[in-house]
Design an enzyme around this catalytic site. Structure first.
Site, mmCIF file in Angstrom:
data_model
loop_
_atom_site.group_PDB
_atom_site.id
_atom_site.type_symbol
_atom_site.label_atom_id
_atom_site.label_comp_id
_atom_site.label_asym_id
_atom_site.label_seq_id
_atom_site.Cartn_x
_atom_site.Cartn_y
_atom_site.Cartn_z
ATOM 1 N N ARG A 177 3.907 -4.888 -6.246
ATOM 2 C CA ARG A 177 2.607 -4.522 -6.816
ATOM 3 C C ARG A 177 2.804 -3.836 -8.164
ATOM 4 N NH1 ARG A 177 -2.043 -1.208 -3.510
ATOM 5 N NH2 ARG A 177 -2.955 -0.011 -5.233
ATOM 6 N N ASN A 230 -3.174 7.525 -5.340
ATOM 7 C CA ASN A 230 -4.087 6.390 -5.207
ATOM 8 C C ASN A 230 -4.517 5.890 -6.578
ATOM 9 O OD1 ASN A 230 -6.989 5.167 -4.883
ATOM 10 N ND2 ASN A 230 -6.064 5.087 -2.862
ATOM 11 N N SER A 231 -4.572 4.590 -6.722
ATOM 12 C CA SER A 231 -4.835 3.961 -8.017
ATOM 13 C C SER A 231 -6.183 4.324 -8.614
ATOM 14 C CB SER A 231 -4.749 2.437 -7.880
ATOM 15 O OG SER A 231 -3.484 2.047 -7.413
ATOM 16 N N SER A 254 -3.772 -1.453 5.111
ATOM 17 C CA SER A 254 -3.985 -0.556 3.985
ATOM 18 C C SER A 254 -3.387 0.824 4.197
ATOM 19 C CB SER A 254 -5.496 -0.426 3.753
ATOM 20 O OG SER A 254 -5.828 0.728 3.044
ATOM 21 N N GLY A 255 -2.639 1.298 3.189
ATOM 22 C CA GLY A 255 -2.126 2.663 3.241
ATOM 23 C C GLY A 255 -3.256 3.670 3.224
ATOM 24 N N LEU A 256 -4.286 3.397 2.426
ATOM 25 C CA LEU A 256 -5.457 4.264 2.409
ATOM 26 C C LEU A 256 -6.117 4.295 3.774
ATOM 27 C CD1 LEU A 256 -7.702 5.926 1.026
ATOM 28 C CD2 LEU A 256 -8.750 3.760 0.320
ATOM 29 N N GLU A 287 4.664 -0.787 -4.458
ATOM 30 C CA GLU A 287 4.113 -0.602 -5.795
ATOM 31 C C GLU A 287 5.088 0.144 -6.700
ATOM 32 O OE1 GLU A 287 1.096 3.064 -5.812
ATOM 33 O OE2 GLU A 287 0.633 1.629 -4.212
ATOM 34 N N LYS A 295 3.121 8.734 -3.811
ATOM 35 C CA LYS A 295 2.168 7.889 -4.534
ATOM 36 C C LYS A 295 0.874 8.648 -4.824
ATOM 37 C CE LYS A 295 -1.005 5.606 -3.120
ATOM 38 N NZ LYS A 295 -1.164 4.501 -2.153
ATOM 39 N N ASP A 347 0.914 -2.368 3.350
ATOM 40 C CA ASP A 347 0.926 -1.559 2.133
ATOM 41 C C ASP A 347 1.852 -0.372 2.380
ATOM 42 O OD1 ASP A 347 0.358 -0.030 -0.096
ATOM 43 O OD2 ASP A 347 -1.680 0.469 0.521
ATOM 44 N N ASP A 388 3.093 1.525 0.002
ATOM 45 C CA ASP A 388 3.032 2.383 -1.178
ATOM 46 C C ASP A 388 4.274 2.179 -2.051
ATOM 47 O OD1 ASP A 388 0.584 3.352 -0.272
ATOM 48 O OD2 ASP A 388 1.505 4.961 0.861
ATOM 49 N N HIS A 425 -2.749 -5.172 -10.220
ATOM 50 C CA HIS A 425 -3.884 -4.318 -9.870
ATOM 51 C C HIS A 425 -4.617 -3.860 -11.125
ATOM 52 C CE1 HIS A 425 -6.320 -2.212 -7.170
ATOM 53 N NE2 HIS A 425 -5.684 -1.066 -7.095
ATOM 54 N N ASP A 454 -4.292 9.899 0.962
ATOM 55 C CA ASP A 454 -3.492 8.730 0.603
ATOM 56 C C ASP A 454 -2.420 9.158 -0.404
ATOM 57 O OD1 ASP A 454 -2.651 6.098 0.452
ATOM 58 O OD2 ASP A 454 -4.128 5.560 -1.076
#
Length: 308
Positions: free
Chosen positions: A153, A118-119, A42-44, A110, A116, A81, A83, A184, A54
């Protein structure tokens, strides 16, 4: 079998499978020991455990260095990930080449702009131009080839776009070289991803990240035809909660009495670090007598001869 091939088999099998989120080599090893067939890097998680946001504050070189440690430690494949790919097509080529060399398994890019966002943050969800993003995907695939499983993504739902656009974007991504797509959604229900699956006619596998709709039964995803579900950040959140609880209790009580039983024994740390392998290696390598020689003859060599 390479880890890229293992990741491909995981995505392409008929039944639903899961990737467990990991943020370092230790959490990846625990996921593997728990029976997961692969990990989501995970990038987070990588950012948070470095004390960073992130928002691509962790550079691609720092990310790939940490991924190398994970790839060396676990035998299951990892999906990294990355990003947005850390920039344009050329940055994507650089990170893809590096990840392919680590042999980690795969990468997920993504379709948003760099840096990026975060979503799950409310503002700043800007989608990339489709053709520009397809160029990033082609650059990744041309660079890494079969040495890296590539997942595209799609953040259309996160950015408030339509189902039609999500399907159209994912179709373009598959045609540009993506081995799978990840759709997502940040709704608390799986409605958007299930609607996508009803419209998705490509044979390219579909992955999801059910962070906000995590209580939905796996059978719902499986019946919809989803190939992989990713527990992206649960391990990180569990670790944070456990550390907070212990630190608060220890600060207040000033003793480990009544707390020692709530944490693993130190021997577990040594076990995860694979100290047992080092003991075996010491027996094999710390002193070696070649075949045909006796320990006595090697020991009797003159000191000057042995040091020369």
């Amino acid at each position: 079998m390479t880890k890229a091939h293992a990741l491909a088999r995981l995505f392409e099998r008929p039944d639903l499978d899961f990737l467990m989120g990991a943020h370092d080599a230790l959490s990846a090893q625990i996921a593997e020991e728990s029976g997961f067939s692969g990990v989501w890097l995970s990038g987070l998680g990588l950012s948070a455990t470095s004390g960073l946001r992130d928002s691509n504050e962790l550079s691609w070189t720092q990310v790939t260095e940490r991924i190398g440690l994970v790839a060396d430690r676990v035998s299951v494949p990892g999906l990294v990930d990355i990003d947005t790919g850390y920039g344009d097509f050329n940055n994507v080529r650089l990170v893809s080449r590096k990840l392919a060399r680590t042999g980690v398994g795969g990468a997920c890019i993504e379709d948003k702009v760099f840096p990026k966002v975060n979503s799950f943050l409310e503002n700043g969800q800007v989608l990339a131009d489709p053709a520009e993003f397809c160029g990033r995907l082609k650059a990744a695939k041309d660079t890494a080839g079969a040495d890296m499983y590539l997942v595209a993504r799609c953040e259309a739902f996160v950015a408030g776009r339509t189902l039609s656009e999500a399907v159209d974007r994912c179709s373009l991504y598959a045609e540009s070289g993506a081995d799978a797509v990840l759709v997502h959604s940040k709704l608390t229900s799986p409605d958007e991803v299930l609607a996508f699956m009803r419209e998705w006619s490509s044979s390219v596998p579909v992955a999801i990240i059910p962070t906000k709709y995590s209580t939905v039964l796996a059978e719902v995803f499986e019946q919809a035809g989803i190939s992989v579900a990713i527990w992206a950040n649960q391990s990180l959140r569990a670790a944070i909660g456990a550390m907070q609880e212990l630190c608060s209790a220890l600060r207040e009580q000033r003793t480990m009495r009544n707390l020692e039983g709530k944490i693993v024994d130190l021997t577990r740390v040594f076990e995860l670090a694979n100290n047992a392998e080092l003991d075996l290696a010491k027996d094999l390598y710390s002193r070696y007598v070649p075949p045909g020689r006796s320990d006595e003859t090697v020991s009797l060599l003159p000191e000057a001869s042995r040091s020369a």
